[in-house]
Enzyme design. Structure first.
Site, mmCIF file in Angstrom:
data_model
loop_
_atom_site.group_PDB
_atom_site.id
_atom_site.type_symbol
_atom_site.label_atom_id
_atom_site.label_comp_id
_atom_site.label_asym_id
_atom_site.label_seq_id
_atom_site.Cartn_x
_atom_site.Cartn_y
_atom_site.Cartn_z
ATOM 1 N N LYS A 194 0.846 -1.192 0.000
ATOM 2 C CA LYS A 194 0.000 0.000 0.000
ATOM 3 C C LYS A 194 0.883 1.245 0.000
ATOM 4 O O LYS A 194 1.465 1.607 1.015
ATOM 5 C CB LYS A 194 -0.905 0.050 1.233
ATOM 6 C CG LYS A 194 -1.782 1.313 1.272
ATOM 7 C CD LYS A 194 -2.223 1.644 2.670
ATOM 8 C CE LYS A 194 -2.942 2.987 2.734
ATOM 9 N NZ LYS A 194 -2.114 4.138 2.296
ATOM 10 N N GLY A 246 5.856 5.222 8.823
ATOM 11 C CA GLY A 246 4.894 6.311 8.914
ATOM 12 C C GLY A 246 4.853 6.875 10.314
ATOM 13 O O GLY A 246 5.841 6.821 11.051
ATOM 14 N N SER A 247 3.711 7.374 10.713
ATOM 15 C CA SER A 247 3.596 8.063 11.998
ATOM 16 C C SER A 247 3.470 7.086 13.158
ATOM 17 O O SER A 247 3.037 5.940 12.996
ATOM 18 C CB SER A 247 2.379 8.986 11.987
ATOM 19 O OG SER A 247 1.180 8.226 12.052
ATOM 20 N N THR A 248 3.818 7.557 14.340
ATOM 21 C CA THR A 248 3.690 6.749 15.545
ATOM 22 C C THR A 248 2.225 6.445 15.840
ATOM 23 O O THR A 248 1.892 5.343 16.294
ATOM 24 C CB THR A 248 4.340 7.474 16.732
ATOM 25 O OG1 THR A 248 5.758 7.550 16.502
ATOM 26 C CG2 THR A 248 4.101 6.742 18.044
ATOM 27 N N GLU A 269 8.488 1.324 11.615
ATOM 28 C CA GLU A 269 9.409 2.470 11.650
ATOM 29 C C GLU A 269 8.535 3.710 11.711
ATOM 30 O O GLU A 269 7.913 4.090 10.721
ATOM 31 C CB GLU A 269 10.322 2.462 10.416
ATOM 32 C CG GLU A 269 11.505 3.411 10.544
ATOM 33 C CD GLU A 269 11.239 4.779 9.972
ATOM 34 O OE1 GLU A 269 10.893 5.686 10.770
ATOM 35 O OE2 GLU A 269 11.373 4.949 8.762
ATOM 36 N N CYS A 304 11.727 11.326 8.213
ATOM 37 C CA CYS A 304 11.445 10.882 9.585
ATOM 38 C C CYS A 304 12.643 11.088 10.499
ATOM 39 O O CYS A 304 12.487 11.299 11.702
ATOM 40 C CB CYS A 304 11.011 9.420 9.591
ATOM 41 S SG CYS A 304 12.128 8.302 8.733
ATOM 42 N N GLU A 403 6.583 16.037 16.207
ATOM 43 C CA GLU A 403 7.128 15.920 14.852
ATOM 44 C C GLU A 403 6.369 16.852 13.917
ATOM 45 O O GLU A 403 5.148 16.769 13.795
ATOM 46 C CB GLU A 403 7.021 14.480 14.365
ATOM 47 C CG GLU A 403 7.724 14.229 13.046
ATOM 48 C CD GLU A 403 7.722 12.764 12.657
ATOM 49 O OE1 GLU A 403 8.695 12.313 12.022
ATOM 50 O OE2 GLU A 403 6.738 12.055 12.971
#
Length: 500
Positions: A194, A246-248, A269, A304, A403
């Site tokens: 994706k 991607g994001s946390t 990650e 990132c 972030e």
């Protein structure tokens, strides 16, 4: 296949006008419409113009793609091939990526605003290099025969897991996809990928090139779409491992999906808030300032592991900030299709608006040291922002901890090594850190105390295919790149043979 490489801005704009786009999904070896034929519009952030309608997959499309990938794994059309045969296919794919360098670079530049020069010189060669490196690793893997009692033999083999789901971001659409697809295929798995809806075209084209290289149908499938696709993959009982960048916040949801479904393995990650620590004993402050600007503003800070927090020893603060502001001028945004532009547009007007709000918040609560403007490159898009440096923020200010993912660098001051380490580690993230010093002892001492998956000494954001990349704390777990990435897509199997 590309016949030439453009050299001027006008050349690239002509090529962009001639470029054909295909936003359909790629499943079972060919392009096709999704079941409900829903689409999303791909927008060029540098101009605001629509490029093409991208397939917006849904759960029913995920079910189909996963079934195709599982069938491909179960009948062993890929994993059953010899190591040499799989190696040859991935090497041919690397060659095809290089042969289509112009096209792939242009697709990334048009979709997410990346400078064409960076896509040509970094992203596409990095993608080809990743596939070539993992191809060469395939026939270098060795199984084990550990010591056992007389009359028995044990074989320890590394086995592919089955269906791999890979979810990747828009900031390096092609290269980060390769970080996951290449080792997953090298181990013999099937993949459902994706890409981010903002930048899907280059990976869809990569899937076509994979078939041309000889990858069997159904082994690599690409489903563009929004969060519904990621959730469906995260919850799917026939997905054996999911690798994510991607994001946390999204990484935490994927943890829930895994636990609520089949306990699929995860490699996550997630976010970062990288500190760049500059000590007064740094050998070359000018070089350190130039690298600090690069670490913060490369790809407009949409990285990132961007070095978005600068910590400077008080005795050199004023001198270093002067050098930094001078170096930051090189990252003024420009037309992404101008080969001389070092930075382009942010990925979208919406994302640029969020970053602008953060800059205004920093300007109000701290001191603007450089930048802060919003230039108009073509008169239409609002996605261009100047590299911005802000200091004098309170220690608990949100900009020092959250972030931002844009061209915003905050500056803090420290007086001692212990304080520098304390400030650097004062974050929920642990992806990366950088430090500058002329003392070998300090380099070792501080590196050991920094909580980060990668510590770069006298450079910034050091990374290579031979070294693992990933984080500690809420930056996630698992590793991309290096031979260790193969561990994400495989498991150890013991076969014990008793003959005595």
């Amino acid at each position: 296949m590309d016949q030439w490489t453009e050299t001027t801005t006008a050349d690239w704009h002509r090529r962009a006008e001639q470029q054909a786009f295909d936003g359909r999904a790629f499943v079972d070896g060919h392009r096709h419409q999704t079941v409900n034929k829903k689409t999303l519009t791909s927008i060029n952030p540098a101009t605001g113009a629509a490029l093409v309608e991208i397939a917006a997959a849904e759960a029913v499309d995920v079910d189909h793609a996963v079934a195709v990938a599982k069938a491909a794994f179960m009948d062993r059309r890929w994993t059953g091939q010899s190591a040499e045969a799989r190696k040859s296919v991935l090497l041919r794919l690397a060659d095809l990526v290089e042969a289509h360098r112009d096209e792939l670079a242009l697709l990334d530049s048009l979709e997410m605003g990346k400078p064409i020069t960076e896509a040509l010189s970094v992203d596409v060669p990095g993608t080809a290099g990743t596939f070539r490196w993992y191809a060469e690793a395939i026939d270098k893997q060795a199984d084990e025969i550990p010591s056992t009692a007389p009359g028995s033999t044990a074989l320890v083999t590394r086995e592919p897991l089955g269906v791999v789901a890979a979810i990747t971001p828009w900031n390096y659409p092609l290269e980060i996809a390769a970080w996951k697809i290449a080792p997953a295929l090298a181990m013999g798995n099937s993949v459902v990928h994706k890409p981010a809806p903002q930048a899907s075209l280059s990976v869809l084209r990569l899937a076509e090139l994979a078939i041309e290289a000889g990858l069997p149908d159904g082994v690599l499938n690409v489903l563009p779409g929004e969060a519904v696709v990621g959730e469906a993959l995260g919850r799917h009982p026939d997905v054996d491992v999911l690798s994510f960048t991607g994001s946390t916040a999204v990484a935490k949801r994927l943890l829930e999906y895994s636990g609520q479904s089949n306990m699929k393995r995860l490699s996550l990650e997630a976010g970062g808030k990288t500190a760049n620590v500059v000590f007064a004993d740094t050998d070359d402050l000018k070089h350190a300032a130039e690298m600090a600007a690069a670490g913060a503003f490369y790809n407009l800070g949409q990285v990132c592991s961007a070095n978005c927090r600068l910590l400077v020893e008080r005795s050199i603060h004023d001198e270093f900030i002067g050098l930094l502001c001078e170096a930051s001028q090189a990252y003024a945004p420009g037309d992404p299709l101008d080969p001389n532009s070092r930075t382009g547009a942010l990925v979208s007007d919406a994302h640029a608006s969020k970053v602008r709000q953060a800059i205004e918040q920093g300007r109000a609560d701290g001191r603007l040291l450089h930048g802060g403007g919003q230039p108009k490159i073509d008169g239409a898009s609002d996605a261009f922002l100047e590299p911005t440096v802000i200091g004098n923020l309170p220690s608990e200010h949100a900009l020092l901890h959250e972030e931002i993912f844009g061209p915003l660098l905050t500056v803090e001051v420290f007086d001692s090594e212990a304080e520098a380490v304390q400030l650097a580690n004062r974050t929920v993230y642990g992806l990366a850190a950088s430090l500058w010093t002329g003392s070998l002892a300090r380099a070792h001492r501080v590196s050991a105390e920094l909580v980060a998956g990668t510590v770069s000494v006298n450079t910034v954001d050091a990374l290579g295919v031979t070294t693992p990349f990933g984080g500690f704390k809420q930056s996630g777990f698992g590793r991309d790149l290096s031979l260790h990435a193969l561990e994400t897509y495989s498991a150890l199997k013991t076969t014990w043979i008793q003959f005595g």
